[in-house]
Scaffold this active site. Structure first.
Site, short mmCIF file in Angstrom:
data_model
loop_
_atom_site.label_atom_id
_atom_site.label_comp_id
_atom_site.label_asym_id
_atom_site.label_seq_id
_atom_site.Cartn_x
_atom_site.Cartn_y
_atom_site.Cartn_z
CB SER A 8 34.02 -29.52 38.41
OG SER A 8 32.78 -30.02 38.88
CG HIS A 9 32.44 -25.31 34.80
ND1 HIS A 9 33.82 -25.35 34.81
CD2 HIS A 9 32.08 -24.03 34.56
CE1 HIS A 9 34.27 -24.14 34.59
NE2 HIS A 9 33.25 -23.32 34.44
N GLY A 10 29.21 -27.83 36.85
CA GLY A 10 28.22 -28.90 36.89
C GLY A 10 28.53 -29.95 37.93
CG ASP A 66 36.12 -27.79 35.86
OD1 ASP A 66 36.64 -26.73 36.28
OD2 ASP A 66 34.94 -27.85 35.48
#
Length: 141
Positions: A8-10, A66
């Site tokens: 995912s991002h972050g 995500d």
């Protein structure tokens, strides 16, 4: 048992995995990769490769991303494209999907992907209050 990698991002992947552990308990062969603000394509691909290398060799692996087309998805897609018989990639991960993946990890990879696709629509729902009979407002909860 199918290995599961969440990308995912972050910090979403890490938080999703740790939250799922609160509900289903600690799981073996589950990992996560997060895209940091300073990651480039190469460093992100290296993180995915490292996470995949942590799983037992030859184990079928489900990667849950995500967002379709995002950098984490694209990095994971490189690995899934090279080995489609043992790595499946699904985008749009959420907590119900991850928990379902945990429960069906002893099936085949294609069966697990089919199961996730079956429940995906039901994993997001809008709560609506019936206005037909306000006296029974809580009865459907």
């Amino acid at each position: 048992m199918i290995s599961i990698l969440v990308v995912s991002h972050g910090d979403f992947a890490k938080s999703l995995v740790t939250t799922a552990e609160m509900i289903a308990g600690k799981q073996e062969q589950v990992g996560w990769v997060s895209l940091a603000a300073n990651d480039g394509v190469d460093s992100l691909s290296d993180k995915v490769a490292s996470a995949l290398a942590d799983f037992p060799e030859g184990t079928p692996t489900l990667i849950l991303a995500d967002l379709w087309g995002g950098s984490p998805f694209n990095a994971a897609a490189q690995f899934a494209a090279k080995n489609p018989q043992s790595i499946a990639l699904v985008a749009g991960v959420n907590l119900p999907i991850l928990l379902e993946a945990y429960m069906a990890r002893n099936s085949t990879l294609s069966e697990l992907v089919n199961k996730i696709n079956e429940i995906a629509d039901d994993s997001i729902r809008q709560f609506e209050v019936s206005t037909d009979n306000d006296d029974n407002l809580g009865d459907d909860l």
